[in-house]
Design a protein around this motif. Structure first.
Motif, PDB file in Angstrom:
ATOM      1  N   LEU A 120     -46.700 -34.325 -24.770  1.00  0.00           N
ATOM      2  CA  LEU A 120     -45.608 -34.962 -25.554  1.00  0.00           C
ATOM      3  C   LEU A 120     -44.663 -35.551 -24.813  1.00  0.00           C
ATOM      4  O   LEU A 120     -44.266 -36.894 -24.965  1.00  0.00           O
ATOM      5  CB  LEU A 120     -45.073 -34.080 -26.630  1.00  0.00           C
ATOM      6  CG  LEU A 120     -45.884 -33.495 -27.749  1.00  0.00           C
ATOM      7  CD1 LEU A 120     -45.304 -32.151 -28.450  1.00  0.00           C
ATOM      8  CD2 LEU A 120     -46.395 -34.432 -28.506  1.00  0.00           C
ATOM      9  N   VAL A 121     -44.253 -34.870 -23.657  1.00  0.00           N
ATOM     10  CA  VAL A 121     -43.182 -35.220 -22.780  1.00  0.00           C
ATOM     11  C   VAL A 121     -43.621 -36.508 -21.993  1.00  0.00           C
ATOM     12  O   VAL A 121     -42.898 -37.324 -21.656  1.00  0.00           O
ATOM     13  CB  VAL A 121     -42.675 -34.304 -21.773  1.00  0.00           C
ATOM     14  CG1 VAL A 121     -41.488 -34.894 -20.972  1.00  0.00           C
ATOM     15  CG2 VAL A 121     -41.652 -32.988 -22.907  1.00  0.00           C
ATOM     16  N   GLY A 122     -44.736 -36.376 -21.582  1.00  0.00           N
ATOM     17  CA  GLY A 122     -45.400 -37.478 -20.664  1.00  0.00           C
ATOM     18  C   GLY A 122     -45.794 -38.805 -21.548  1.00  0.00           C
ATOM     19  O   GLY A 122     -45.272 -39.730 -20.967  1.00  0.00           O
ATOM     20  N   ALA A 123     -45.915 -38.693 -22.803  1.00  0.00           N
ATOM     21  CA  ALA A 123     -46.131 -39.799 -23.800  1.00  0.00           C
ATOM     22  C   ALA A 123     -44.638 -40.343 -23.797  1.00  0.00           C
ATOM     23  O   ALA A 123     -44.592 -41.614 -23.842  1.00  0.00           O
ATOM     24  CB  ALA A 123     -46.494 -39.427 -24.950  1.00  0.00           C
ATOM     25  N   LEU A 124     -43.593 -39.772 -23.793  1.00  0.00           N
ATOM     26  CA  LEU A 124     -42.223 -40.147 -24.002  1.00  0.00           C
ATOM     27  C   LEU A 124     -41.930 -40.876 -22.830  1.00  0.00           C
ATOM     28  O   LEU A 124     -41.069 -42.019 -22.825  1.00  0.00           O
ATOM     29  CB  LEU A 124     -41.242 -39.068 -24.393  1.00  0.00           C
ATOM     30  CG  LEU A 124     -41.272 -38.337 -25.976  1.00  0.00           C
ATOM     31  CD1 LEU A 124     -40.381 -37.354 -25.828  1.00  0.00           C
ATOM     32  CD2 LEU A 124     -40.912 -39.499 -26.854  1.00  0.00           C
ATOM     33  N   ILE A 125     -42.178 -40.215 -21.732  1.00  0.00           N
ATOM     34  CA  ILE A 125     -41.646 -40.811 -20.312  1.00  0.00           C
ATOM     35  C   ILE A 125     -42.625 -42.127 -20.155  1.00  0.00           C
ATOM     36  O   ILE A 125     -42.115 -43.102 -19.621  1.00  0.00           O
ATOM     37  CB  ILE A 125     -42.027 -40.095 -19.228  1.00  0.00           C
ATOM     38  CG1 ILE A 125     -41.122 -38.774 -19.328  1.00  0.00           C
ATOM     39  CG2 ILE A 125     -42.176 -40.582 -17.753  1.00  0.00           C
ATOM     40  CD1 ILE A 125     -41.261 -37.619 -18.286  1.00  0.00           C
ATOM     41  N   ALA A 126     -43.892 -42.181 -20.551  1.00  0.00           N
ATOM     42  CA  ALA A 126     -44.694 -43.388 -20.458  1.00  0.00           C
ATOM     43  C   ALA A 126     -44.192 -44.645 -21.210  1.00  0.00           C
ATOM     44  O   ALA A 126     -44.225 -45.519 -20.953  1.00  0.00           O
ATOM     45  CB  ALA A 126     -46.118 -43.020 -20.731  1.00  0.00           C
ATOM     46  N   HIS A 127     -43.719 -44.215 -22.532  1.00  0.00           N
ATOM     47  CA  HIS A 127     -43.245 -45.198 -23.570  1.00  0.00           C
ATOM     48  C   HIS A 127     -41.896 -45.827 -22.758  1.00  0.00           C
ATOM     49  O   HIS A 127     -41.671 -46.977 -23.068  1.00  0.00           O
ATOM     50  CB  HIS A 127     -42.910 -44.549 -24.861  1.00  0.00           C
ATOM     51  CG  HIS A 127     -42.408 -45.459 -25.665  1.00  0.00           C
ATOM     52  ND1 HIS A 127     -43.165 -46.418 -26.323  1.00  0.00           N
ATOM     53  CD2 HIS A 127     -40.950 -45.489 -26.319  1.00  0.00           C
ATOM     54  CE1 HIS A 127     -42.387 -47.344 -27.219  1.00  0.00           C
ATOM     55  NE2 HIS A 127     -41.162 -46.711 -27.088  1.00  0.00           N
ATOM     56  N   ALA A 128     -41.105 -44.890 -22.249  1.00  0.00           N
ATOM     57  CA  ALA A 128     -39.837 -45.334 -21.614  1.00  0.00           C
ATOM     58  C   ALA A 128     -40.090 -46.184 -20.594  1.00  0.00           C
ATOM     59  O   ALA A 128     -39.480 -47.328 -20.354  1.00  0.00           O
ATOM     60  CB  ALA A 128     -38.894 -44.142 -21.297  1.00  0.00           C
ATOM     61  N   LEU A 129     -41.179 -46.026 -19.688  1.00  0.00           N
ATOM     62  CA  LEU A 129     -41.684 -47.030 -18.748  1.00  0.00           C
ATOM     63  C   LEU A 129     -42.361 -48.151 -19.162  1.00  0.00           C
ATOM     64  O   LEU A 129     -42.681 -49.170 -18.123  1.00  0.00           O
ATOM     65  CB  LEU A 129     -42.408 -46.277 -17.654  1.00  0.00           C
ATOM     66  CG  LEU A 129     -41.513 -45.122 -16.819  1.00  0.00           C
ATOM     67  CD1 LEU A 129     -42.376 -44.297 -15.866  1.00  0.00           C
ATOM     68  CD2 LEU A 129     -40.582 -45.388 -16.218  1.00  0.00           C
ATOM     69  N   GLY A 130     -42.670 -48.375 -20.377  1.00  0.00           N
ATOM     70  CA  GLY A 130     -43.619 -49.212 -20.639  1.00  0.00           C
ATOM     71  C   GLY A 130     -44.789 -49.313 -20.479  1.00  0.00           C
ATOM     72  O   GLY A 130     -45.542 -50.377 -20.257  1.00  0.00           O
ATOM     73  N   VAL A 131     -45.548 -48.008 -19.819  1.00  0.00           N
ATOM     74  CA  VAL A 131     -46.899 -47.978 -19.519  1.00  0.00           C
ATOM     75  C   VAL A 131     -47.856 -47.194 -20.619  1.00  0.00           C
ATOM     76  O   VAL A 131     -48.878 -46.977 -20.233  1.00  0.00           O
ATOM     77  CB  VAL A 131     -47.080 -47.471 -18.141  1.00  0.00           C
ATOM     78  CG1 VAL A 131     -46.363 -48.236 -17.216  1.00  0.00           C
ATOM     79  CG2 VAL A 131     -46.409 -46.030 -18.178  1.00  0.00           C
ATOM     80  N   ASP A 132     -47.414 -47.166 -21.825  1.00  0.00           N
ATOM     81  CA  ASP A 132     -48.056 -46.343 -22.879  1.00  0.00           C
ATOM     82  C   ASP A 132     -49.217 -47.055 -23.577  1.00  0.00           C
ATOM     83  O   ASP A 132     -49.767 -46.521 -24.073  1.00  0.00           O
ATOM     84  CB  ASP A 132     -47.116 -45.579 -23.649  1.00  0.00           C
ATOM     85  CG  ASP A 132     -46.164 -46.594 -24.553  1.00  0.00           C
ATOM     86  OD1 ASP A 132     -46.064 -47.748 -23.802  1.00  0.00           O
ATOM     87  OD2 ASP A 132     -45.872 -46.111 -25.687  1.00  0.00           O
ATOM     88  N   ASP A 133     -49.086 -48.379 -23.578  1.00  0.00           N
ATOM     89  CA  ASP A 133     -49.938 -49.128 -24.335  1.00  0.00           C
ATOM     90  C   ASP A 133     -50.463 -50.144 -23.405  1.00  0.00           C
ATOM     91  O   ASP A 133     -49.972 -51.608 -23.436  1.00  0.00           O
ATOM     92  CB  ASP A 133     -49.013 -49.782 -25.588  1.00  0.00           C
ATOM     93  CG  ASP A 133     -49.995 -50.332 -26.806  1.00  0.00           C
ATOM     94  OD1 ASP A 133     -51.238 -49.878 -26.598  1.00  0.00           O
ATOM     95  OD2 ASP A 133     -49.692 -51.077 -27.222  1.00  0.00           O
ATOM     96  N   THR A 134     -51.660 -50.064 -22.900  1.00  0.00           N
ATOM     97  CA  THR A 134     -52.248 -50.826 -21.877  1.00  0.00           C
ATOM     98  C   THR A 134     -53.720 -51.107 -22.529  1.00  0.00           C
ATOM     99  O   THR A 134     -54.133 -50.319 -23.446  1.00  0.00           O
ATOM    100  CB  THR A 134     -52.194 -50.481 -20.526  1.00  0.00           C
ATOM    101  OG1 THR A 134     -52.976 -49.136 -20.681  1.00  0.00           O
ATOM    102  CG2 THR A 134     -50.745 -50.227 -19.982  1.00  0.00           C
TER     103      THR A 134
END
Length: 87
Positions: free
Chosen positions: A44-58
């Motif tokens: 969950l936390v990793g998904a939030l961090i990835a979203h904040a960095l913009g790397v969650d939807d590739t």
């Protein structure tokens, strides 16, 4: 959140927890249930961090998100293992 979302979060969290535990060298003195809980939190936390960095939807597999989640799970396993070793 629907029941399918909860089930998938548990399954993905378990996988992330196990992978995080495998990254940490040596023996850990925590149980499977604790590993799964750490994995769910890390996912969950990793998904939030990835979203904040913009790397969650590739396109394709989100490798960077997975690496963030596994790294967080490894840190969580080490933290809980050390906390239990003190007691």
């Amino acid at each position: 959140m629907e029941i399918s979302g909860i089930i998938s979060a548990i399954v993905i969290g378990a996988i992330i927890g196990v992978l995080g535990r495998l990254v940490v060298p040596g023996r850990q003195h925590i149980g499977v249930f604790t590993t799964i809980l750490i994995g769910i939190a890390a996912a969950l936390v990793g998904a939030l961090i990835a979203h904040a960095l913009g790397v969650d939807d590739t396109k394709g597999v989100d490798w960077i998100e997975w690496l963030i989640q596994i790294g967080l799970a490894a840190l969580g396993v080490v933290a809980v293992d050390r906390a239990r070793a003190r007691h």
